[in-house]
Design a protein around this motif. Sequence first.
Motif, PDB file in Angstrom:
ATOM      1  N   LEU A  15      25.833  25.514  34.171  1.00  9.05           N
ATOM      2  CA  LEU A  15      26.219  25.724  35.557  1.00  9.05           C
ATOM      3  C   LEU A  15      27.685  25.384  35.778  1.00  9.05           C
ATOM      4  O   LEU A  15      28.417  26.108  36.468  1.00  9.05           O
ATOM      5  CB  LEU A  15      25.334  24.881  36.477  1.00  9.05           C
ATOM      6  N   PHE A  16      28.141  24.281  35.175  1.00  9.01           N
ATOM      7  CA  PHE A  16      29.535  23.874  35.323  1.00  9.01           C
ATOM      8  C   PHE A  16      30.477  24.930  34.736  1.00  9.01           C
ATOM      9  O   PHE A  16      31.519  25.253  35.318  1.00  9.01           O
ATOM     10  CB  PHE A  16      29.767  22.538  34.618  1.00  9.01           C
ATOM     11  N   THR A  17      30.115  25.484  33.569  1.00  8.22           N
ATOM     12  CA  THR A  17      30.950  26.511  32.935  1.00  8.22           C
ATOM     13  C   THR A  17      31.086  27.729  33.822  1.00  8.22           C
ATOM     14  O   THR A  17      32.185  28.283  34.002  1.00  8.22           O
ATOM     15  CB  THR A  17      30.349  26.925  31.578  1.00  8.22           C
ATOM     16  N   ILE A  18      29.974  28.185  34.404  1.00  3.15           N
ATOM     17  CA  ILE A  18      30.010  29.364  35.277  1.00  3.15           C
ATOM     18  C   ILE A  18      30.869  29.106  36.505  1.00  3.15           C
ATOM     19  O   ILE A  18      31.733  29.924  36.875  1.00  3.15           O
ATOM     20  CB  ILE A  18      28.582  29.766  35.707  1.00  3.15           C
ATOM     21  N   VAL A  19      30.654  27.961  37.151  1.00  2.00           N
ATOM     22  CA  VAL A  19      31.410  27.627  38.359  1.00  2.00           C
ATOM     23  C   VAL A  19      32.890  27.492  38.049  1.00  2.00           C
ATOM     24  O   VAL A  19      33.752  28.008  38.771  1.00  2.00           O
ATOM     25  CB  VAL A  19      30.871  26.332  39.003  1.00  2.00           C
ATOM     26  N   PHE A  20      33.217  26.810  36.935  1.00  2.00           N
ATOM     27  CA  PHE A  20      34.625  26.598  36.582  1.00  2.00           C
ATOM     28  C   PHE A  20      35.321  27.925  36.281  1.00  2.00           C
ATOM     29  O   PHE A  20      36.424  28.196  36.750  1.00  2.00           O
ATOM     30  CB  PHE A  20      34.725  25.676  35.365  1.00  2.00           C
ATOM     31  N   PHE A  21      34.646  28.797  35.510  1.00  2.00           N
ATOM     32  CA  PHE A  21      35.284  30.036  35.081  1.00  2.00           C
ATOM     33  C   PHE A  21      35.532  30.984  36.252  1.00  2.00           C
ATOM     34  O   PHE A  21      36.613  31.551  36.409  1.00  2.00           O
ATOM     35  CB  PHE A  21      34.422  30.729  34.028  1.00  2.00           C
ATOM     36  N   TYR A  22      34.530  31.133  37.101  1.00  2.00           N
ATOM     37  CA  TYR A  22      34.636  32.125  38.170  1.00  2.00           C
ATOM     38  C   TYR A  22      35.300  31.599  39.441  1.00  2.00           C
ATOM     39  O   TYR A  22      35.892  32.356  40.194  1.00  2.00           O
ATOM     40  CB  TYR A  22      33.244  32.676  38.513  1.00  2.00           C
ATOM     41  N   LEU A  23      35.235  30.311  39.686  1.00  2.00           N
ATOM     42  CA  LEU A  23      35.805  29.781  40.918  1.00  2.00           C
ATOM     43  C   LEU A  23      37.101  29.034  40.704  1.00  2.00           C
ATOM     44  O   LEU A  23      37.968  29.007  41.578  1.00  2.00           O
ATOM     45  CB  LEU A  23      34.794  28.866  41.615  1.00  2.00           C
ATOM     46  N   LEU A  24      37.256  28.413  39.542  1.00  2.00           N
ATOM     47  CA  LEU A  24      38.434  27.578  39.311  1.00  2.00           C
ATOM     48  C   LEU A  24      39.290  28.038  38.145  1.00  2.00           C
ATOM     49  O   LEU A  24      40.505  28.063  38.228  1.00  2.00           O
ATOM     50  CB  LEU A  24      37.981  26.124  39.065  1.00  2.00           C
ATOM     51  N   GLY A  25      38.648  28.409  37.046  1.00  2.00           N
ATOM     52  CA  GLY A  25      39.406  28.646  35.823  1.00  2.00           C
ATOM     53  C   GLY A  25      39.855  30.063  35.600  1.00  2.00           C
ATOM     54  O   GLY A  25      40.650  30.318  34.714  1.00  2.00           O
ATOM     55  N   ASN A  26      39.349  31.042  36.334  1.00  2.00           N
ATOM     56  CA  ASN A  26      39.710  32.435  36.098  1.00  2.00           C
ATOM     57  C   ASN A  26      40.583  32.955  37.233  1.00  2.00           C
ATOM     58  O   ASN A  26      40.099  33.301  38.289  1.00  2.00           O
ATOM     59  CB  ASN A  26      38.436  33.289  35.982  1.00  2.00           C
ATOM     60  N   SER A  27      41.871  32.983  36.999  1.00  2.00           N
ATOM     61  CA  SER A  27      42.811  33.428  38.034  1.00  2.00           C
ATOM     62  C   SER A  27      43.114  34.912  37.931  1.00  2.00           C
ATOM     63  O   SER A  27      43.960  35.426  38.648  1.00  2.00           O
ATOM     64  CB  SER A  27      44.128  32.646  37.922  1.00  2.00           C
ATOM     65  N   TYR A  28      42.437  35.634  37.028  1.00  2.00           N
ATOM     66  CA  TYR A  28      42.708  37.036  36.800  1.00  2.00           C
ATOM     67  C   TYR A  28      41.541  37.889  37.286  1.00  2.00           C
ATOM     68  O   TYR A  28      40.391  37.477  37.245  1.00  2.00           O
ATOM     69  CB  TYR A  28      42.933  37.315  35.309  1.00  2.00           C
ATOM     70  N   PRO A  29      41.841  39.098  37.767  1.00  2.00           N
ATOM     71  CA  PRO A  29      40.758  39.980  38.203  1.00  2.00           C
ATOM     72  C   PRO A  29      39.929  40.442  37.018  1.00  2.00           C
ATOM     73  O   PRO A  29      40.390  40.437  35.877  1.00  2.00           O
ATOM     74  CB  PRO A  29      41.514  41.157  38.836  1.00  2.00           C
ATOM     75  N   THR A  30      38.707  40.832  37.285  1.00  2.00           N
ATOM     76  CA  THR A  30      37.834  41.323  36.220  1.00  2.00           C
ATOM     77  C   THR A  30      38.444  42.576  35.606  1.00  2.00           C
ATOM     78  O   THR A  30      38.866  43.481  36.305  1.00  2.00           O
ATOM     79  CB  THR A  30      36.445  41.662  36.791  1.00  2.00           C
ATOM     80  N   ALA A  31      38.504  42.615  34.277  1.00  2.00           N
ATOM     81  CA  ALA A  31      39.124  43.735  33.577  1.00  2.00           C
ATOM     82  C   ALA A  31      38.257  44.977  33.682  1.00  2.00           C
ATOM     83  O   ALA A  31      37.042  44.907  33.630  1.00  2.00           O
ATOM     84  CB  ALA A  31      39.339  43.366  32.111  1.00  2.00           C
ATOM     85  N   SER A  32      38.905  46.116  33.877  1.00  2.00           N
ATOM     86  CA  SER A  32      38.182  47.384  33.885  1.00  2.00           C
ATOM     87  C   SER A  32      38.500  48.115  32.602  1.00  2.00           C
ATOM     88  O   SER A  32      39.646  48.175  32.172  1.00  2.00           O
ATOM     89  CB  SER A  32      38.590  48.225  35.101  1.00  2.00           C
ATOM     90  N   GLY A  33      37.476  48.669  31.965  1.00  2.00           N
ATOM     91  CA  GLY A  33      37.663  49.361  30.708  1.00  2.00           C
ATOM     92  C   GLY A  33      37.579  50.859  30.883  1.00  2.00           C
ATOM     93  O   GLY A  33      37.069  51.367  31.870  1.00  2.00           O
ATOM     94  N   ILE A  34      38.116  51.592  29.908  1.00  2.00           N
ATOM     95  CA  ILE A  34      38.071  53.048  29.892  1.00  2.00           C
ATOM     96  C   ILE A  34      37.481  53.456  28.554  1.00  2.00           C
ATOM     97  O   ILE A  34      37.908  52.964  27.503  1.00  2.00           O
ATOM     98  CB  ILE A  34      39.471  53.645  30.080  1.00  2.00           C
ATOM     99  N   GLN A  35      36.512  54.348  28.582  1.00  2.00           N
ATOM    100  CA  GLN A  35      35.762  54.667  27.376  1.00  2.00           C
ATOM    101  C   GLN A  35      35.632  56.176  27.206  1.00  2.00           C
ATOM    102  O   GLN A  35      35.467  56.920  28.179  1.00  2.00           O
ATOM    103  CB  GLN A  35      34.362  54.040  27.472  1.00  2.00           C
ATOM    104  N   LYS A  36      35.731  56.624  25.945  1.00  2.00           N
ATOM    105  CA  LYS A  36      35.460  58.021  25.628  1.00  2.00           C
ATOM    106  C   LYS A  36      33.945  58.172  25.482  1.00  2.00           C
ATOM    107  O   LYS A  36      33.331  57.535  24.626  1.00  2.00           O
ATOM    108  CB  LYS A  36      36.155  58.419  24.331  1.00  2.00           C
TER     109      LYS A  36
END
Length: 359
Positions: A12-33
């Motif tokens: 739970l701590f890992t999820i909260v830290f990554f998404y609320l505190l530790g991840n300052s970047y937007p979710t990456a969007s990928g492009i696929q053939k």
Amino acid sequence: MKLFPITGFSFLFTIVFFYLLGNSYPTASGIQKVWAFSKAAHAGMVPDPRFPWNPDENLNGYKFENSYYTIHSSNGIALDDTRKIEYPLNTKGYLEYKKIGAEVNFYSPSGEILWTKEYRSYPRISASANLVLLIAGDHNQVLLSDINGNSTGIGKLDGRFLTDYWFASDSKITGVLFSGGELFVLDSIGAVKIKKDLGTEKNPVFAKSISLSPDGRKTAIHLLSANKDRILILDENGDEFSSYELDSIHPHKLYFAVSNTGEVLVSASDRMTFYSDSGKKLLESKRTSGIGVYQTAFHNGSWFVAELNQEILFLDETGRILKKEKIKGSDLPVRFFPSGKTGSVVLESGKELFLFRNL
């Protein structure tokens, strides 16, 4: 027995830290053939079931070895110096005309002739077939027709030698540009949205190239003015949005794409350059292979795409490269066109068709 509570708390701590505190970047969007089609074999992959797109419904056909084929048939229609075929990319049917002729014919996918009209013009049709441009042989007039061959919208456009036209990729807006600076932006039925003369007697221009944003609300023009090559961007009302000089003069059509927010990707014969909406140069890369006037640049409403040094580059609105895809030199030149679905694009080479889409 304390292992489970500790493990649960750590997760739970890992999820909260990554998404609320530790991840300052937007979710990456990928492009696929996700789909490929061989023109030589006249066969393609089964479409990705996760993406509701059917090439039989959304693509018309292709040209291969001097013949035109519908996407679902291996029986081609031979082309020669006199017989020409123009077809909408995302709609069925095709136009037939002669290099020097007096009529244009429209056929169903099965080859049944639907209508014949007396036009001494070269037809160019939008991807969705909402509008046909019938270009006079002297390039000083363009007649407007609907898919049934009937006059539509304003009926005709007059100017001093047509240099370029553009069909917006994600809307039914069309841009037509004459070298004297006569600009027309048309709605889905050919009525005028913008009519503008970019030059005057005191300040003449030589207008060379045009591009529309996917939504049709931005019009970008490449022109020569006061001995300088410029990019001029207009908003949906025809007012100036931005304008800036290019580093050099291009005496020919320039291949470039403009986004819905006004960024521009220029694919010139010697380099690829990305400009912000205000004209600031954000990215520039020299071209070391595939030297030639014809290049390719496209925006599908989600991202830019272009070819550079035998790589297909996908870029966002900041000029950041989202993906690179190698391509053989023997497959060049290529072009991009709408797939009929948002967030995707079709790449066409001389031998194959591919579909790229957002993940």
